[in-house]
Every structure is written in structure tokens, then in C-alpha cells.
Design an enzyme around this catalytic site. Structure first.
Site, PDB file in Angstrom:
ATOM      1  N   PRO A 218     -33.628 -48.732  18.903  1.00  0.00           N
ATOM      2  CA  PRO A 218     -34.486 -48.256  17.822  1.00  0.00           C
ATOM      3  C   PRO A 218     -33.843 -48.551  16.462  1.00  0.00           C
ATOM      4  O   PRO A 218     -32.762 -48.055  16.169  1.00  0.00           O
ATOM      5  CB  PRO A 218     -34.598 -46.750  18.076  1.00  0.00           C
TER       6      PRO A 218
ATOM      7  N   TYR B  63     -16.557 -63.987  17.042  1.00  0.00           N
ATOM      8  CA  TYR B  63     -16.531 -63.177  15.819  1.00  0.00           C
ATOM      9  C   TYR B  63     -15.661 -63.799  14.723  1.00  0.00           C
ATOM     10  O   TYR B  63     -15.974 -63.666  13.548  1.00  0.00           O
ATOM     11  CB  TYR B  63     -16.112 -61.732  16.136  1.00  0.00           C
TER      12      TYR B  63
ATOM     13  N   ALA C 249     -46.557 -56.203   8.314  1.00  0.00           N
ATOM     14  CA  ALA C 249     -47.199 -57.520   8.486  1.00  0.00           C
ATOM     15  C   ALA C 249     -48.384 -57.393   9.446  1.00  0.00           C
ATOM     16  O   ALA C 249     -49.447 -57.986   9.226  1.00  0.00           O
ATOM     17  CB  ALA C 249     -46.194 -58.532   9.003  1.00  0.00           C
ATOM     18  N   ARG C 250     -48.199 -56.602  10.510  1.00  0.00           N
ATOM     19  CA  ARG C 250     -49.291 -56.404  11.471  1.00  0.00           C
ATOM     20  C   ARG C 250     -50.473 -55.717  10.791  1.00  0.00           C
ATOM     21  O   ARG C 250     -51.632 -56.073  11.032  1.00  0.00           O
ATOM     22  CB  ARG C 250     -48.806 -55.571  12.666  1.00  0.00           C
TER      23      ARG C 250
ATOM     24  N   HIS D 137     -39.765 -47.056  12.535  1.00  0.00           N
ATOM     25  CA  HIS D 137     -40.354 -48.229  13.208  1.00  0.00           C
ATOM     26  C   HIS D 137     -40.560 -47.784  14.652  1.00  0.00           C
ATOM     27  O   HIS D 137     -39.678 -47.897  15.488  1.00  0.00           O
ATOM     28  CB  HIS D 137     -39.400 -49.416  13.115  1.00  0.00           C
TER      29      HIS D 137
ATOM     30  N   ASP E 160     -44.255 -54.128  11.182  1.00  0.00           N
ATOM     31  CA  ASP E 160     -45.454 -53.275  11.306  1.00  0.00           C
ATOM     32  C   ASP E 160     -46.371 -53.475  10.090  1.00  0.00           C
ATOM     33  O   ASP E 160     -47.598 -53.496  10.208  1.00  0.00           O
ATOM     34  CB  ASP E 160     -45.066 -51.791  11.394  1.00  0.00           C
TER      35      ASP E 160
ATOM     36  N   SER F 195     -34.607 -54.168   9.710  1.00  0.00           N
ATOM     37  CA  SER F 195     -35.904 -54.818   9.432  1.00  0.00           C
ATOM     38  C   SER F 195     -37.008 -53.766   9.313  1.00  0.00           C
ATOM     39  O   SER F 195     -38.026 -54.005   8.656  1.00  0.00           O
ATOM     40  CB  SER F 195     -36.239 -55.845  10.525  1.00  0.00           C
TER      41      SER F 195
ATOM     42  N   ARG G 295     -39.339 -47.142  21.856  1.00  0.00           N
ATOM     43  CA  ARG G 295     -38.127 -47.670  21.229  1.00  0.00           C
ATOM     44  C   ARG G 295     -37.003 -46.636  21.311  1.00  0.00           C
ATOM     45  O   ARG G 295     -35.841 -46.985  21.493  1.00  0.00           O
ATOM     46  CB  ARG G 295     -38.419 -48.032  19.773  1.00  0.00           C
TER      47      ARG G 295
ATOM     48  N   ASP H 273     -23.434 -64.476  21.562  1.00  0.00           N
ATOM     49  CA  ASP H 273     -24.030 -63.648  22.617  1.00  0.00           C
ATOM     50  C   ASP H 273     -22.962 -63.445  23.675  1.00  0.00           C
ATOM     51  O   ASP H 273     -22.112 -64.321  23.886  1.00  0.00           O
ATOM     52  CB  ASP H 273     -25.262 -64.350  23.223  1.00  0.00           C
TER      53      ASP H 273
ATOM     54  N   LYS I 289     -26.014 -68.860  27.090  1.00  0.00           N
ATOM     55  CA  LYS I 289     -27.294 -68.660  26.398  1.00  0.00           C
ATOM     56  C   LYS I 289     -27.142 -69.067  24.931  1.00  0.00           C
ATOM     57  O   LYS I 289     -27.967 -69.803  24.377  1.00  0.00           O
ATOM     58  CB  LYS I 289     -27.710 -67.185  26.525  1.00  0.00           C
TER      59      LYS I 289
HETATM   60  N1  LIG Z   1     -37.058 -54.531  14.781  1.00  0.00           N
HETATM   61  C1  LIG Z   1     -38.115 -55.061  15.343  1.00  0.00           C
HETATM   62  O1  LIG Z   1     -39.199 -55.095  14.729  1.00  0.00           O
HETATM   63  C2  LIG Z   1     -37.986 -55.622  16.736  1.00  0.00           C
HETATM   64  C3  LIG Z   1     -39.008 -56.426  17.280  1.00  0.00           C
HETATM   65  C4  LIG Z   1     -38.840 -56.917  18.568  1.00  0.00           C
HETATM   66  C5  LIG Z   1     -37.710 -56.575  19.300  1.00  0.00           C
HETATM   67  N2  LIG Z   1     -36.753 -55.787  18.745  1.00  0.00           N
HETATM   68  C6  LIG Z   1     -35.532 -55.401  19.473  1.00  0.00           C
HETATM   69  O2  LIG Z   1     -34.589 -56.465  19.467  1.00  0.00           O
HETATM   70  C7  LIG Z   1     -33.673 -56.278  20.560  1.00  0.00           C
HETATM   71  C8  LIG Z   1     -33.534 -57.572  21.323  1.00  0.00           C
HETATM   72  O3  LIG Z   1     -34.749 -57.869  22.006  1.00  0.00           O
HETATM   73  P1  LIG Z   1     -34.874 -59.167  22.926  1.00  0.00           P
HETATM   74  O4  LIG Z   1     -36.277 -59.225  23.390  1.00  0.00           O
HETATM   75  O5  LIG Z   1     -34.258 -60.319  22.232  1.00  0.00           O
HETATM   76  O6  LIG Z   1     -33.920 -58.733  24.154  1.00  0.00           O
HETATM   77  P2  LIG Z   1     -33.186 -59.718  25.168  1.00  0.00           P
HETATM   78  O7  LIG Z   1     -32.782 -58.884  26.342  1.00  0.00           O
HETATM   79  O8  LIG Z   1     -33.983 -60.960  25.383  1.00  0.00           O
HETATM   80  O9  LIG Z   1     -31.864 -60.156  24.377  1.00  0.00           O
HETATM   81  C9  LIG Z   1     -30.802 -59.325  24.105  1.00  0.00           C
HETATM   82  C10 LIG Z   1     -29.563 -60.214  24.022  1.00  0.00           C
HETATM   83  O10 LIG Z   1     -28.467 -59.405  23.585  1.00  0.00           O
HETATM   84  C11 LIG Z   1     -27.318 -59.859  24.277  1.00  0.00           C
HETATM   85  N3  LIG Z   1     -26.302 -58.816  24.275  1.00  0.00           N
HETATM   86  C12 LIG Z   1     -26.319 -57.615  24.901  1.00  0.00           C
HETATM   87  N4  LIG Z   1     -25.182 -56.944  24.650  1.00  0.00           N
HETATM   88  C13 LIG Z   1     -24.423 -57.739  23.854  1.00  0.00           C
HETATM   89  C14 LIG Z   1     -23.138 -57.604  23.275  1.00  0.00           C
HETATM   90  N5  LIG Z   1     -22.384 -56.497  23.455  1.00  0.00           N
HETATM   91  N6  LIG Z   1     -22.678 -58.626  22.516  1.00  0.00           N
HETATM   92  C15 LIG Z   1     -23.410 -59.752  22.323  1.00  0.00           C
HETATM   93  N7  LIG Z   1     -24.631 -59.928  22.857  1.00  0.00           N
HETATM   94  C16 LIG Z   1     -25.124 -58.931  23.612  1.00  0.00           C
HETATM   95  C17 LIG Z   1     -27.825 -60.184  25.683  1.00  0.00           C
HETATM   96  O11 LIG Z   1     -26.950 -61.047  26.387  1.00  0.00           O
HETATM   97  C18 LIG Z   1     -29.171 -60.835  25.371  1.00  0.00           C
HETATM   98  O12 LIG Z   1     -29.080 -62.244  25.250  1.00  0.00           O
HETATM   99  C19 LIG Z   1     -34.261 -55.127  21.393  1.00  0.00           C
HETATM  100  O13 LIG Z   1     -33.572 -53.931  21.086  1.00  0.00           O
HETATM  101  C20 LIG Z   1     -35.702 -55.069  20.943  1.00  0.00           C
HETATM  102  O14 LIG Z   1     -36.286 -53.795  21.139  1.00  0.00           O
HETATM  103  C21 LIG Z   1     -36.865 -55.334  17.482  1.00  0.00           C
END
Ligand SMILES: NC(=O)c1ccc[n+]([C@@H]2O[C@H](COP(=O)([O-])OP(=O)(O)OC[C@H]3O[C@@H](n4cnc5c(N)ncnc54)[C@H](O)[C@@H]3O)[C@@H](O)[C@H]2O)c1
Length: 315
Positions: free
Chosen positions: A124, A68, A153-154, A178, A151, A146, A91, A38, A43
Site C-alpha cells: 500500500p 545497489y 488519471a482514471r 490510494h 486514480d 505515486s 492494497r 531485482d 528478470k
Molecule cells: N501505486 C500504484 O498505483 C500501483 C499500481 C499498480 C501496482 N502497484 C504495486 O506495485 C508493486 C509491484 O507490482 P507488480 O505487479 O510489479 O508485482 P510483481 O510481483 O510482478 O513484481 C514484484 C517484483 O519485486 C521483486 N522483489 C521482491 N522483493 C524484492 C527485494 N527485496 N529486492 C528486490 N526486488 C524484489 C520481485 O522479484 C518481482 O520481480 C505491488 O505492490 C503492486 O500492488 C502500485
């Protein structure tokens, strides 16, 4: 680039979704090594420590915050980094912020590892899957999102509740974006082979149209409701990530509605969206041509054109 370690996974982004996914991955026992990355290194380090303290109750593995260079041999890389939806945001509203985050992350991944399977979770998700595919140079089968696994599962959960039956006995898919244009495929929905409407009648439910509309809307609005109530959704997606990784690592060839680049699927090509696909050790092994009613097909084309417009805008 060396050989991959099939027991090693990386999670990029350790916010709500990344941390919950890392916890679910630890619980799965599928891997012996997990790297957390991260931009907020505290964190990532905090999550690695916290999750590691559960290991005496689970199975041994190494969990650490890394960089990395640590992911060069990871077999699977899960990308959750990116802004999440705020209350009221869709989204698709996240697209500019998160495409720019991907422009920084994805080249750093492909620089050290060109052979992994990349699972995109950030939203998105369909647009970011396309973005990751374009930026990484990975083949289509090894970069996918994913998608509508959560969705779906929901949908299964709500139908299980409605019909008072185990949700694992419900067979139904959400396909397409999604997001707001997603489609519930009612025409082939069934409970252990019994067409959905007949099973509903067996359970004393007769207002099919009304129930289908209500349940599909509830699925679509689940994330909005959870975000309004607690700020983010993460446990359901964490379990979806775990399930997808299980299908890959165990080479299960499970049919899951993940988001991948499409080729003439109901007339849609060149964008990523969700259709059922066979998932195994090579990632997406094949998409499964699910049959659709004329209305579902029309809705799928509209969903595809919504995504195509966003892609045309961004690229
Ligand atoms: N696909 C799905 O079904 C689904 C479901 C829920 C959430 N999401 C998505 O997942 C994403 C994350 O959601 P969240 O609630 O964990 O958000 P969050 O803000 O809690 O976490 C995002 C994390 O990404 C890190 N980050 C940002 N830019 C970065 C970079 N360049 N390099 C490394 N780390 C970086 C931030 O420091 C943070 O810890 C969102 O886009 C959310 O919409 C997807």
C-alpha cells in the site's frame, strides 16, 4: 557520497510494474542511464536487454541490470519491489509482506545514496511511503509516493469518456488513500474552468448524483477489475511514473496528487496520503491546500484514520 547524475534513474523491482515503468522511462528520453535492480537478477537482466533493443527507435541511453552500488549517483530511485494484490486482496492486505521487503531494500538505498529523490510505487503506497521515509532518513520532500496520480488519471479518463471531451481538459482530483477509502473531490471538479455539473448539462447529462457515484466507484474498482481480468495493472501506473519523473527532472512545478507526509492538512498530520502538491527538482515543493466540501472533509478524515490505524499496527 558523490554528486548526483541528473540523467540517471534507478528502478528497484522489475516485475510487471517495474518493467512497464522502465519501458515508459526509456520512451520518455528524460534519462541517459537507467539501472534495474531485482532480487531475481535474471528478470532484471532480461528486462534490461529487451528494453535496450528498442533504443535504435528511441534515444540513446545505457540500460543495465545492477546492484545497489550502481545507484549511488542516481538522481531518482523508483521503488516498485513488493508483492502485488491477488484477486480479492485489498492494497492494505499487502502491508506486512511489503513492509518487510522495504526493511531490506530501503537501508541498502540510503547506505549508498542519501541525496536522491525516492519515488515509492509498491502498495500500500501510502504506508510504504511512510515506511521509506522512516527507514531512509531522507527529508520529507525527497521521499514520496505515486499516491492517487493513477486514480486521478482514471477519473479524468472516465469523465472525458462520459463528457466526450479530451481528458486533459478535465480538472479533478482523487485525494486521500490510494485504496478503498480514497475520495473524489467533486466540489472543485471542472472542465476548463466550467463547474463539472454545468459542463455535464451542456453535454446532456442531468443525473449528477448518480453519475458521480458511478464514476467514483468505477475509479476505485479499476484495479480490482483489471487484476481479475489480467492478473496485474501496469501500463497506467507506468505512465504515471513517467509523468512524475518528468515533473521532477524538468523542474516543472506541476501540481500532482502524490502521497507525502502531511502537516495539518485539513487537520491531518504525520501520515502520508495524497493531496495535490507542487512537484519539481526538489521533489515535493509544497502541498496545495485544496478546498473540500464538509462531506469530502469528513471522508478525508476517515481515510486518514484508516491509514493511521495501519501505521499504529505496523510501527
Ligand atoms: N501505486 C500504484 O498505483 C500501483 C499500481 C499498480 C501496482 N502497484 C504495486 O506495485 C508493486 C509491484 O507490482 P507488480 O505487479 O510489479 O508485482 P510483481 O510481483 O510482478 O513484481 C514484484 C517484483 O519485486 C521483486 N522483489 C521482491 N522483493 C524484492 C527485494 N527485496 N529486492 C528486490 N526486488 C524484489 C520481485 O522479484 C518481482 O520481480 C505491488 O505492490 C503492486 O500492488 C502500485
Amino acid at each position: 557520497m558523490g554528486t548526483l547524475n541528473n540523467r540517471k534513474v534507478a528502478v528497484i523491482g522489475c516485475g510487471f510494474v517495474g518493467a512497464a515503468s522502465a519501458f515508459a522511462i526509456m520512451e520518455s528520453g528524460l534519462f541517459s542511464e537507467m539501472v534495474l535492480i531485482d532480487m531475481n537478477t535474471d528478470k532484471a537482466e532480461g528486462e534490461a536487454l529487451d528494453i535496450s533493443h528498442g533504443l535504435p527507435f528511441s534515444k540513446p541511453m545505457q540500460i543495465y541490470a545492477g546492484d545497489y552500488k550502481d545507484i549511488s549517483d542516481a538522481a531518482v530511485i523508483v521503488v516498485t519491489a513488493g508483492a502485488g494484490q491477488k484477486p480479492g486482496e485489498t492494497r492494505l492486505d499487502l502491508v506486512k509482506k511489503n513492509v518487510s521487503i522495504f526493511k531490506s531494500i530501503i537501508p541498502q538505498i540510503s547506505e549508498v545514496n542519501k541525496d536522491a529523490i525516492m519515488l515509492i510505487v509498491a502498495n500500500p503506497v501510502d504506508i510504504l511511503t511512510y515506511t521509506a521515509w522512516k527507514l531512509s532518513g531522507y527529508p520529507e520532500n525527497r521521499v514520496f509516493g505515486s499516491g492517487t496520480t493513477l486514480d486521478t488519471a482514471r477519473l479524468k479518463y472516465l469523465l472525458g469518456q462520459h463528457l466526450d471531451v479530451d481528458s486533459r481538459s478535465v480538472h479533478a482530483f482523487i485525494v486521500g488513500e490510494h485504496g478503498d477509502s480514497e475520495i473524489a473531490v467533486w466540489s472543485s471538479a471542472n472542465v476548463s474552468g466550467i463547474p463539472i455539473n454545468r459542463f455535464c448539462e451542456m453535454r446532456g447529462h442531468f443525473h449528477h448524483e448518480e453519475a458521480m457515484q458511478r464514476i467514483a466507484e468505477d475509479v476505485k474498482n479499476s484495479a480490482y477489475e483489471i487484476i481479475n481480468k489480467k492478473g496485474a495493472t501496469y501500463y497506467g501506473i507506468a505512465m504515471s511514473v513517467r509523468r512524475i519523473l518528468e515533473a521532477i527532472i524538468r523542474d516543472e512545478k506541476t501540481i500532482l496528487p502524490i502521497s507525502s507526509i502531511q502537516h495539518d492538512n485539513h487537520g491531518v498530520s504525520g501520515i502520508a496520503f495524497s493531496m495535490p502538491a507542487i512537484v519539481g527538482k526538489n521533489g515535493v515543493e509544497a502541498t496545495v491546500p485544496i478546498s473540500l466540501s464538509p462531506d469530502e472533509e469528513k471522508a478525508l478524515k476517515e481515510s486518514a484514520s484508516t491509514l493511521q490505524k495501519v501505521i499504529d499496527d505496523v510501527f
